[in-house]
Design a protein around this motif. Structure first.
Motif, PDB file in Angstrom:
ATOM      1  N   SER A  99       0.804  -1.231   0.000  1.00 35.44           N
ATOM      2  CA  SER A  99       0.000   0.000   0.000  1.00 35.44           C
ATOM      3  C   SER A  99       0.830   1.272   0.000  1.00 35.44           C
ATOM      4  N   LEU A 125      -2.506   2.750   3.795  1.00 37.05           N
ATOM      5  CA  LEU A 125      -3.410   1.617   3.843  1.00 37.05           C
ATOM      6  C   LEU A 125      -4.832   2.016   4.218  1.00 37.05           C
ATOM      7  N   ALA A 136      -0.717  -9.231   5.281  1.00 38.84           N
ATOM      8  CA  ALA A 136       0.104  -8.454   6.209  1.00 38.84           C
ATOM      9  C   ALA A 136       1.158  -9.345   6.844  1.00 38.84           C
ATOM     10  N   THR A 191       0.450  -3.818  10.591  1.00 38.63           N
ATOM     11  CA  THR A 191      -0.385  -3.803   9.390  1.00 38.63           C
ATOM     12  C   THR A 191      -1.687  -4.546   9.633  1.00 38.63           C
ATOM     13  N   ASP A 231      -3.872  -2.092  11.612  1.00 36.70           N
ATOM     14  CA  ASP A 231      -4.343  -0.993  10.761  1.00 36.70           C
ATOM     15  C   ASP A 231      -5.386  -1.477   9.755  1.00 36.70           C
ATOM     16  N   SER A 232      -5.210  -2.671   9.234  1.00 43.89           N
ATOM     17  CA  SER A 232      -6.163  -3.215   8.255  1.00 43.89           C
ATOM     18  C   SER A 232      -7.518  -3.481   8.895  1.00 43.89           C
TER      19      SER A 232
END
Length: 426
Positions: free
Chosen positions: A337, A341, A362, A367, A370-371
């Motif tokens: 990303s 992201l 990830a 990550t 955050d996702s």
């Protein structure tokens, strides 16, 4: 009252009559009588020219089929309307369109021999097992993955997508295991049919009215099958273990995308293009867009696109740049990303088609966090699977396992609406 308009409007159906290259001479007496008794004769200019003595109104089909349907519907109430079509009107012809717009009960369809029937008869080959494709008025884009490995393919062409253009296209993907048979002006006085190698086809000059049949040679190597191809099959950048979505993770991610045969897919951060390749093979009638910001990776993506005969679109861009120009996706895979992201997931979620999915790979817990957060903020239901896999590796005369880096596969999709749930309950 005029005998041609005496029938009640509720019983007056539109007649669609297939015409071959031989024109009126190839029609039955009954079909010729229907044309003679018509008030309005509709057709392409070539078909209308077969009946110069027709005394009624002629309506040429040029463009704007929706406007034509309105005119035919209005005429149907007071006139006997006959529509002339080429060959079999239900084979990539106007009859299917009129049936959808007016209803099949409003039509009487009288097919002629289709161009494919005539072409395969010339060749002396059965055609019940042939793959049928049309590039008449349609792009060649995507043809490679639709026909790869098929033994017998019939193609309807046009002046732009000519036999020579088809030959050059197949050469681009190295599909030289095919020989071609081109039948021209079928049923006409100048009918001709010839065999070609693919190299010969790319240089051929043919009549605009033709059918191309591709035959896969029996001594050709076995076609590639399945999915989840070995990492080593892909051209890739090679630091340590290679910048590629590993086979095991790729196979699981593909399952999570839940692709249909005609899915639209965005592969963001395409890297080597391995996911784009696999998606294209799983959705051969759809379209895959591989977006990659690193210029050095584009060579590898293109090499893999050609090797695996997957005609997807490659975009050199850092997402979300360029996404505005793409059609809304059924599935989005995010392998990289560039540090944006949350913004990217929000955008993809807003563009996602109903029942579509976003899958993120990830390698770090940051990550992952955050996702999951971005998917929930975008209104998606998020789930995660941790994949920890190992591959066998020889050690002396024994076998051990070499562990791969653990990867989080995060999947987001829109929740089932109350209306859908209520409908299911009923």
């Amino acid at each position: 009252m005029n005998s041609k308009t005496a029938t009640g409007a509720k019983n007056r159906r539109i007649r669609i009559i297939g015409v071959g290259e031989e024109g009126a001479a190839g029609l039955t007496t009954d079909s010729l009588n229907l044309i003679q008794e018509a008030d309005v004769l509709v057709g392409g200019e070539r078909q209308l020219q077969y009946f110069p003595a027709f005394a009624g109104e002629k309506l040429a089909i040029k463009s704007g089929l929706s406007d034509l349907v309105v005119k035919i519907k209005a005429l149907q109430a007071t006139h006997n309307v006959v529509v002339l079509a080429s060959g079999d009107p239900l084979f990539y012809g106007i009859a299917g369109y009129l049936a959808r717009k007016l209803g099949p009960d409003q039509l009487e369809i009288r097919p002629n021999l289709s161009s494919l029937q005539l072409a395969f008869a010339q060749l002396g080959e059965s055609w019940h097992d042939a793959v049928l494709e049309s590039v008449h008025g349609r792009p060649l884009k995507g043809l490679a993955q639709r026909i790869d490995g098929k033994a017998k393919i019939a193609l309807l062409t046009d002046e732009h997508n000519s036999p020579a253009a088809i030959g050059a296209y197949l050469q681009q993907f190295g599909m030289t295991e095919y020989d071609a048979y081109v039948a021209e002006n079928l049923g006409g006085a100048d009918e001709r049919a010839r065999h070609y190698t693919l190299d010969e086809l790319a240089a051929a000059e043919c009549s605009p009215l033709n059918v191309v049949i591709l035959l896969r040679r029996k001594d050709a190597p076995a076609p590639r099958r399945g999915f989840g191809f070995a990492d080593e099959e892909f051209q890739q950048r090679k630091p340590e273990k290679g910048l590629i979505t590993k086979r095991e993770v790729r196979a699981f991610s593909l399952a999570e995308l839940r692709l249909g045969v005609d899915s639209i897919v965005w592969d963001i951060g395409a890297g080597s293009g391995s996911v784009a390749v696999e998606c294209t093979r799983l959705a051969p009638q759809g379209h895959v867009y591989a977006i990659e910001k690193n210029e050095g990776d584009l060579v590898n993506i293109e090499a893999n696109r050609i090797k695996f005969r997957t005609d997807f679109t490659v975009l050199h861009a850092k997402a979300p740049a360029g996404l505005d120009e793409l059609p809304n996706p059924d599935a989005v895979f995010i392998g990289g990303s560039g540090g944006e992201l949350a913004q990217l997931i929000a955008l993809c979620a807003s563009r996602l088609r109903p029942e579509g999915r976003i899958v993120v790979n990830a390698a770090t817990i940051e990550t992952l966090h955050d996702s999951m957060k971005a998917m929930r903020e975008a209104g998606l239901e998020a789930s995660v699977t941790l994949l920890q896999t190992a591959r066998s590796k020889p050690i002396l005369n024994m076998t051990r396992f070499d562990g791969l880096n653990p990867i989080y596969v995060i999947t987001g999709q829109h929740g089932i609406t109350e209306e859908v749930e209520a409908g299911a309950a009923e």
